[in-house]
Write a protein that holds these residues in place. Sequence first.
Motif, short mmCIF file in Angstrom:
data_model
loop_
_atom_site.label_atom_id
_atom_site.label_comp_id
_atom_site.label_asym_id
_atom_site.label_seq_id
_atom_site.Cartn_x
_atom_site.Cartn_y
_atom_site.Cartn_z
N LEU A 10 101.89 -39.61 6.46
CA LEU A 10 102.13 -38.39 7.55
C LEU A 10 101.43 -37.93 7.83
O LEU A 10 100.86 -36.76 8.30
N GLY A 11 99.70 -37.42 6.46
CA GLY A 11 98.02 -37.30 7.24
C GLY A 11 97.98 -38.12 7.94
O GLY A 11 96.83 -37.41 8.58
N GLY A 12 97.79 -39.18 8.33
CA GLY A 12 97.83 -39.79 9.60
C GLY A 12 97.93 -39.29 10.63
O GLY A 12 97.66 -39.05 12.02
N ARG A 13 99.32 -39.07 11.04
CA ARG A 13 100.64 -37.83 11.80
C ARG A 13 99.52 -37.03 12.34
O ARG A 13 99.39 -36.87 13.57
N LEU A 14 99.44 -36.36 10.87
CA LEU A 14 98.73 -34.98 11.20
C LEU A 14 97.15 -34.79 11.97
O LEU A 14 96.65 -33.94 12.83
N VAL A 15 96.13 -36.19 11.79
CA VAL A 15 94.92 -36.01 12.31
C VAL A 15 95.73 -36.48 14.04
O VAL A 15 94.62 -36.18 14.75
N ASP B 289 88.69 -53.57 13.80
CA ASP B 289 88.13 -54.60 14.02
C ASP B 289 89.20 -54.82 15.06
O ASP B 289 90.03 -54.80 15.86
N GLU B 290 90.81 -54.34 14.26
CA GLU B 290 91.62 -55.38 14.19
C GLU B 290 93.06 -54.55 14.90
O GLU B 290 93.77 -55.51 15.67
N LEU B 291 92.81 -53.13 14.35
CA LEU B 291 94.09 -52.00 15.32
C LEU B 291 93.81 -51.83 15.73
O LEU B 291 93.04 -51.21 16.47
N PRO B 292 95.05 -52.30 16.72
CA PRO B 292 94.44 -50.82 18.40
C PRO B 292 94.37 -49.58 18.36
O PRO B 292 95.05 -49.17 17.23
N ALA B 293 94.38 -49.18 19.73
CA ALA B 293 93.27 -47.73 19.22
C ALA B 293 94.42 -46.89 18.68
O ALA B 293 94.52 -45.51 17.73
N GLU B 294 96.11 -47.07 19.26
CA GLU B 294 97.05 -45.67 18.74
C GLU B 294 97.37 -45.97 17.63
O GLU B 294 98.29 -45.20 16.65
N LYS B 295 97.08 -47.38 17.20
CA LYS B 295 97.19 -47.38 15.75
C LYS B 295 96.25 -47.36 13.72
O LYS B 295 96.00 -46.92 13.47
N LEU B 296 94.66 -46.94 14.96
CA LEU B 296 93.85 -47.27 14.17
C LEU B 296 94.07 -45.74 13.12
O LEU B 296 93.89 -45.64 12.18
N THR B 297 94.09 -44.40 13.22
CA THR B 297 94.21 -43.57 12.72
C THR B 297 95.12 -43.48 11.82
O THR B 297 95.08 -43.04 10.40
#
Length: 469
Positions: A305-310, A105-113
């Motif tokens: 770092l896992g978020g960056r990998l995703v 609900d709160e995060l922009p798409a580029e920060k959600l992952t």
Amino acid sequence: MVVAVLQTLVVPVLADIGAQLGASTSAVGWVVTANLLAAAVMTPVLGRLGDVHGKRPVLVGILVVVALGSLLAATTSSLVLLVLGRVLQGASFGLFPLGISVLRDELPAEKLTGGMAVVSGTLGVGGGFGLVLTGLLTDGGADYHRIFWLSLGVALAALVLTLAVVPKRRGVGGRMDWLGGLVLGASLVLLLLPLSQGHTWGWASVRTVGSLVLAVALFVGWLALERRTAEPLVSPRMFSHRPVLVTNLAAVCIGMALFISFLGVSTLVQVPTAVAGYGFTASVLQASVVYLLPGALVGVVVAPLGGRLVRRTGARVALALAAAIAAVGYLSLALLHSLTWQVVVGAVIVNIGVTVAYGAFPALLVAEVSPGETGSANSVNSIARSVGSAVASAVVVTLLASNLTSTGVPRESVFTLAFALGTVVCLLAAGLATFGLPRDLRRPTAAEQDEEEATALAGEWGTVSGLAR
């Protein structure tokens, strides 16, 4: 973090609780079993309540209940009341799916992952910290009540932060499917109860087999009920839509992997060397700090770092790679566990894989369900991980109890077998991700990836530095 800490906090001190309360091993086992059963019943209901009525009030309600359960457990010397406190603490499992819904609900798409990866990673990291904190607080057979005072402090801190930070948002509205929740809860209890008590009841006993058969029958009936319900608790699509189904099956495997590591490593290193000819004669504190803390600390860094990998590879590839990494760690433990560094390195590798895998699950689900189903979808995924943990606990405990030497300690081959099982379930999760999930339809371009990482990386590392502090 609250969920993970409460799940593992009591595991190393069950024997101490039994000794201090004068209770048998089977009776004290209900301290874990009751918490697991309550979580199975409450998690899907709480996830749906958050979708319908809004996440903030449900989060606040959960944390109040968890705080009351912690206070009861910290102040009682009655096993019955302690079990009741653990039942109340079981509501904490609803925090994770609601937390993912808040992020959506709160995060922009580029920060959600990246945000989902950090939050999901704490499930693996927090479990390790829970074991470490237990070791520190109960070293030398100290009063077990200390760990529940700690859980009370953690719950109150989370409650204050929720009231201060989580914004008020209206839910999607609708009606609660209480009948569906009751039937699903009953089927989960009948599934998890024999898994946790089978080594006591006997795996071929009427109670064990009958409970499992009845669980399957109730679950089938629940699916039929939900198909005829206008606003079901959990959409039957969660169990028929292939990407969601495969993601949940992989979650069962990774849930098993996490608990095999906790139970296998902590038990192995506490085996007295002089008696068994292997092991490290470690205390609960040494097992936690020396052998489990390194993996938890590495997990703090690995989560973002896992978020960056995703984002770079897609959640499907990230999950497959993470499961393969965990399999390598388990294979290392199965083959090499005679020296301290071998156990520590193997446990760290497993924790890296589990942390990244946990970060991939929400991304896979969010891509397949509507915003109004986010809480329900992640609730089902949480239950899948809990089922995996219960299965792993049942298998490992049965192996340890049924393969003893003449001196009363488990045979070394049991640990090799347990770590080999960890290898197999991790490879199964990697295979499910590779062959069972659809390929990403569109990969972001290199320029889009760089732009996303430029905006998200500062926030992720800010989170890591905050956790480190």
